[in-house]
Design a protein around this motif. Structure first.
Motif, PDB file in Angstrom:
ATOM      1  N   ALA A 345     -97.623  83.501  57.563  1.00  0.00           N
ATOM      2  CA  ALA A 345     -97.967  82.617  56.452  1.00  0.00           C
ATOM      3  C   ALA A 345     -96.939  82.774  55.336  1.00  0.00           C
ATOM      4  N   PRO A 346     -96.723  81.724  54.544  1.00  0.00           N
ATOM      5  CA  PRO A 346     -95.767  81.840  53.427  1.00  0.00           C
ATOM      6  C   PRO A 346     -96.150  82.932  52.438  1.00  0.00           C
ATOM      7  N   GLU A 347     -97.440  83.247  52.379  1.00  0.00           N
ATOM      8  CA  GLU A 347     -97.904  84.256  51.416  1.00  0.00           C
ATOM      9  C   GLU A 347     -97.566  85.679  51.851  1.00  0.00           C
ATOM     10  N   GLU A 348     -97.157  85.878  53.110  1.00  0.00           N
ATOM     11  CA  GLU A 348     -96.852  87.221  53.612  1.00  0.00           C
ATOM     12  C   GLU A 348     -95.420  87.602  53.257  1.00  0.00           C
ATOM     13  N   ASP A 349     -95.148  88.906  53.242  1.00  0.00           N
ATOM     14  CA  ASP A 349     -93.830  89.389  52.822  1.00  0.00           C
ATOM     15  C   ASP A 349     -92.877  89.536  54.009  1.00  0.00           C
ATOM     16  N   PHE A 350     -93.166  88.873  55.101  1.00  0.00           N
ATOM     17  CA  PHE A 350     -92.282  88.853  56.266  1.00  0.00           C
ATOM     18  C   PHE A 350     -92.471  87.512  56.961  1.00  0.00           C
ATOM     19  N   PHE A 351     -91.594  87.217  57.909  1.00  0.00           N
ATOM     20  CA  PHE A 351     -91.803  86.050  58.760  1.00  0.00           C
ATOM     21  C   PHE A 351     -91.793  86.511  60.215  1.00  0.00           C
ATOM     22  N   SER A 352     -92.592  85.858  61.032  1.00  0.00           N
ATOM     23  CA  SER A 352     -92.757  86.327  62.410  1.00  0.00           C
ATOM     24  C   SER A 352     -92.736  85.162  63.385  1.00  0.00           C
ATOM     25  N   ILE A 353     -92.423  85.493  64.629  1.00  0.00           N
ATOM     26  CA  ILE A 353     -92.476  84.540  65.733  1.00  0.00           C
ATOM     27  C   ILE A 353     -93.111  85.228  66.931  1.00  0.00           C
ATOM     28  N   HIS A 354     -93.688  84.439  67.833  1.00  0.00           N
ATOM     29  CA  HIS A 354     -94.226  84.937  69.092  1.00  0.00           C
ATOM     30  C   HIS A 354     -93.459  84.276  70.227  1.00  0.00           C
ATOM     31  N   ILE A 355     -92.951  85.085  71.131  1.00  0.00           N
ATOM     32  CA  ILE A 355     -92.079  84.601  72.212  1.00  0.00           C
ATOM     33  C   ILE A 355     -92.741  84.884  73.545  1.00  0.00           C
ATOM     34  N   ARG A 356     -92.957  83.841  74.315  1.00  0.00           N
ATOM     35  CA  ARG A 356     -93.529  83.977  75.662  1.00  0.00           C
ATOM     36  C   ARG A 356     -92.421  83.881  76.694  1.00  0.00           C
ATOM     37  N   ALA A 357     -92.515  84.669  77.749  1.00  0.00           N
ATOM     38  CA  ALA A 357     -91.534  84.611  78.834  1.00  0.00           C
ATOM     39  C   ALA A 357     -91.653  83.274  79.544  1.00  0.00           C
ATOM     40  N   ALA A 358     -90.632  82.413  79.352  1.00  0.00           N
ATOM     41  CA  ALA A 358     -90.685  81.069  79.927  1.00  0.00           C
ATOM     42  C   ALA A 358     -89.335  80.637  80.472  1.00  0.00           C
ATOM     43  N   GLY A 359     -88.468  81.594  80.806  1.00  0.00           N
ATOM     44  CA  GLY A 359     -87.145  81.264  81.309  1.00  0.00           C
ATOM     45  C   GLY A 359     -86.257  82.496  81.278  1.00  0.00           C
ATOM     46  N   ASP A 360     -85.027  82.337  81.726  1.00  0.00           N
ATOM     47  CA  ASP A 360     -84.113  83.480  81.807  1.00  0.00           C
ATOM     48  C   ASP A 360     -83.861  84.104  80.433  1.00  0.00           C
ATOM     49  N   TRP A 361     -83.609  83.254  79.431  1.00  0.00           N
ATOM     50  CA  TRP A 361     -83.254  83.779  78.114  1.00  0.00           C
ATOM     51  C   TRP A 361     -84.409  84.561  77.508  1.00  0.00           C
ATOM     52  N   THR A 362     -85.608  83.984  77.516  1.00  0.00           N
ATOM     53  CA  THR A 362     -86.763  84.673  76.924  1.00  0.00           C
ATOM     54  C   THR A 362     -87.118  85.926  77.712  1.00  0.00           C
ATOM     55  N   GLU A 363     -86.999  85.884  79.033  1.00  0.00           N
ATOM     56  CA  GLU A 363     -87.271  87.076  79.841  1.00  0.00           C
ATOM     57  C   GLU A 363     -86.290  88.193  79.521  1.00  0.00           C
ATOM     58  N   ASN A 364     -85.020  87.844  79.376  1.00  0.00           N
ATOM     59  CA  ASN A 364     -84.006  88.858  79.031  1.00  0.00           C
ATOM     60  C   ASN A 364     -84.244  89.419  77.633  1.00  0.00           C
ATOM     61  N   LEU A 365     -84.691  88.566  76.697  1.00  0.00           N
ATOM     62  CA  LEU A 365     -84.954  89.037  75.345  1.00  0.00           C
ATOM     63  C   LEU A 365     -86.128  90.006  75.330  1.00  0.00           C
ATOM     64  N   ILE A 366     -87.201  89.648  76.019  1.00  0.00           N
ATOM     65  CA  ILE A 366     -88.369  90.526  76.076  1.00  0.00           C
ATOM     66  C   ILE A 366     -88.007  91.839  76.749  1.00  0.00           C
ATOM     67  N   ARG A 367     -87.234  91.771  77.817  1.00  0.00           N
ATOM     68  CA  ARG A 367     -86.809  92.977  78.529  1.00  0.00           C
ATOM     69  C   ARG A 367     -85.970  93.874  77.618  1.00  0.00           C
ATOM     70  N   ALA A 368     -85.107  93.258  76.778  1.00  0.00           N
ATOM     71  CA  ALA A 368     -84.267  94.045  75.872  1.00  0.00           C
ATOM     72  C   ALA A 368     -85.100  94.793  74.836  1.00  0.00           C
ATOM     73  N   PHE A 369     -86.167  94.179  74.355  1.00  0.00           N
ATOM     74  CA  PHE A 369     -87.017  94.841  73.364  1.00  0.00           C
ATOM     75  C   PHE A 369     -87.986  95.835  73.997  1.00  0.00           C
ATOM     76  N   GLU A 370     -88.171  95.743  75.311  1.00  0.00           N
ATOM     77  CA  GLU A 370     -89.048  96.697  75.997  1.00  0.00           C
ATOM     78  C   GLU A 370     -88.348  98.018  76.274  1.00  0.00           C
ATOM     79  N   GLN A 371     -87.006  98.050  76.194  1.00  0.00           N
ATOM     80  CA  GLN A 371     -86.261  99.272  76.446  1.00  0.00           C
ATOM     81  C   GLN A 371     -86.525 100.281  75.328  1.00  0.00           C
ATOM     82  N   GLN A 372     -87.194 101.357  75.646  1.00  0.00           N
ATOM     83  CA  GLN A 372     -87.633 102.302  74.617  1.00  0.00           C
ATOM     84  C   GLN A 372     -86.501 103.123  74.024  1.00  0.00           C
ATOM     85  N   TYR A 373     -85.503 103.437  74.824  1.00  0.00           N
ATOM     86  CA  TYR A 373     -84.446 104.339  74.360  1.00  0.00           C
ATOM     87  C   TYR A 373     -83.153 103.597  74.041  1.00  0.00           C
ATOM     88  N   SER A 374     -83.223 102.306  73.914  1.00  0.00           N
ATOM     89  CA  SER A 374     -82.049 101.502  73.569  1.00  0.00           C
ATOM     90  C   SER A 374     -82.188 100.990  72.143  1.00  0.00           C
TER      91      SER A 374
END
Length: 515
Positions: A345-374
């Motif tokens: 919401a505009p009233e919050e002090d951050f902005f956010s998005i929700h990304i669903r795995a729906a293709g190569d790019w989104t799958e690679n992005l989710i996989r990159a953020f799932e890497q715990q030690y990277s």
């Protein structure tokens, strides 16, 4: 039918004007080239296909001038802001930008086909008149010698009987740029189909950037001057109406008629596209500048069903409900930018998005953020850009319909409504919202964090609209959708069916998210 006219009169008027301009430009140019004395001798070789080629070229210039404007997203956001006090009907037209972009593209394809077919006939007639040895006017005009080309007197681009149409096509500026533009256009249009955009977004993304070659080719297409007309000096000396009948005597010293001289039609396409191209370049520069500003990822949350939530901060970032941003991850692809609706919401002090795995790019992005030690991947953000959902607070009653991940635009709206109620915002017109949620077995919504949640199953839309119309007989109801086209058609029909012809009674306005 009456409701449809009431809700779409401006769109219909705009399309009628646009189509009318296309028809007017085509007919006007066709008649001009059919009657102009300057092209009298050219018509003796080509006939009416000359006028068809030139008329379609003019319409191509007109539509190529328009094709970039609907995708200037900063321009649209600016217009949406400046039209904040305009009528709802005028503001809604900005939501049809991609529809108009597609219509203009289809019109470009139509006139491209007409232009190509006309020139195929033109080159065939050029070739046949060059091979002709009967001594006819067409053969005499086509046989103007190659040595006289520097003097500007040649008319037929096929300069010898041994020269083929293919040779002229691939060695002339007009022919070569025409081939390049046609190939680029075919690839862009075929890769923009719904199936390819949804299933192979990368193919659509990269091939659509072939528009650069199309625009460049269009700008220099007319430089070769293949279509030629008689010069003004030559017409004053030997007007075709007086001298065409005595073409056998052109070389006689005693004749008052001299051999006509010709010149290429001056290039005009660049004049049509110059301003839109400059505007688009400014748009891209602004978007590049904003995308280079540092983005700080403050929180990463992995939700069920492979949905990634990113909470971010960026200096100077300001948003409204329902807006969206473009996101790039350089470690995955330097050039790919994907749109995502803001869920904060505009009233919050951050902005956010929700990304669903729906293709190569989104799958690679989710996989990159799932890497715990990277290390956390670097994210670049461009936007935000406006959508139809920005108008949600202009309605007393709002119905929010989200299918699947399409619930994300309304997370921002629901959060903002909650904040506004907490702050007792008296400017808030909305009095009632439709249900919104994801998981009925959770205490709060998984996206919004609110207790109000969506009912599962497909609603009976006629019952829903009938109930709303009965409960709010004198209200203006905004229906907002982020979902598939089939659902959009159903809701659109319901909005027309249950809106009263009396403007003082219930009116349903349909709004759909378009990226």
């Amino acid at each position: 039918m009456g409701n449809w006219v009431v809700n779409h009169w401006f769109s219909v008027l705009f399309l009628v004007v646009w189509l009318g301009l296309n028809v007017f430009l085509f007919v006007d140019a066709f008649l001009k080239y059919e009657k102009a004395d300057k092209y009298y001798y050219t018509r003796k070789i080509l006939g009416s296909t000359l006028a068809c080629a030139r008329a379609s070229a003019l319409c191509l210039n007109f539509n190529s001038m328009l094709i970039l404007l609907p995708v200037c997203r900063n321009l649209l956001s600016f217009l949406r802001g400046t039209c904040s006090f305009c009528s709802r009907t005028l503001r809604k037209q900005l939501d049809h930008n991609l529809t108009f972009h597609k219509l203009v593209a289809y019109m470009i394809c139509l006139h491209t086909a007409i232009h190509i077919i006309a020139h195929l006939f033109n080159f065939d007639r050029y070739s046949r008149s060059r091979q002709d040895t009967s001594g006819s006017l067409a053969s005499i005009l086509s046989s103007l010698s190659h040595d006289e080309q520097k003097g500007g007197s040649w008319l037929n681009p096929i300069q010898s009987r041994n020269m083929t149409v293919e040779y002229v096509t691939f060695t002339s500026i007009a022919g070569l740029t025409g081939v390049i533009m046609t190939i680029a256009l075919i690839l862009m249009v075929t890769s923009a189909t719904e199936f390819i955009r949804r299933s192979y977004f990368e193919v659509f993304w990269y091939t659509h950037h072939l528009f650069i070659f199309y625009i460049l080719g269009l700008g220099i297409h007319g430089i070769g001057g293949i279509v030629r007309g008689q010069t003004e000096e030559s017409m004053n000396e030997s007007h075709p109406h007086k001298c065409a009948g005595s073409f056998e005597m052109w070389n006689d010293h005693d004749s008052h008629c001299r051999r006509p001289k010709f010149e290429g039609h001056p290039p005009e396409s660049w004049k049509w596209i110059l301003a839109p191209v400059i505007l688009y370049i400014c748009e891209r520069i602004l978007r590049f500048y904003r995308s280079q500003q540092k983005v700080v990822i403050t929180k990463v949350v992995m939700h069920p069903s492979k949905v990634l939530e990113l909470q971010m901060n960026k200096r100077g970032f300001s948003m409204e409900v329902g807006q969206y941003i473009f996101v790039n991850c350089p470690s995955i692809s330097l050039l790919e930018w994907h749109p995502f609706t803001l869920t904060s919401a505009p009233e919050e002090d951050f902005f956010s998005i929700h990304i669903r795995a729906a293709g190569d790019w989104t799958e690679n992005l989710i996989r990159a953020f799932e890497q715990q030690y990277s290390p956390i991947p670097r994210i670049e953000v461009d936007g935000p850009f406006g959508t139809a959902s920005e108008d949600v607070f202009q309605y007393e009653v709002a119905v929010l319909v989200g299918a699947g991940i399409g619930v994300t635009p309304f997370a921002s709206i629901l959060k903002s409504i909650w904040y506004k109620f907490q702050c007792a915002d008296h400017n808030l017109k909305t009095k009632k919202v439709g249900h919104a949620a994801l998981n009925f077995d959770k205490a709060t919504d998984i996206v919004t964090g609110l207790k109000q949640k969506t009912s599962f199953g497909r609603p009976m839309w006629d019952n829903e609209f009938s109930t709303i119309a009965t409960s709010h007989p004198k209200s203006v109801v905004g229906v907002f959708l982020c979902g598939p086209q089939t659902l959009a058609k159903s809701l659109h029909k319901c909005c027309h069916r249950y809106s009263s012809l009396d403007p003082r009674k219930v009116q349903f306005y349909f709004n759909k998210e378009n990226f």
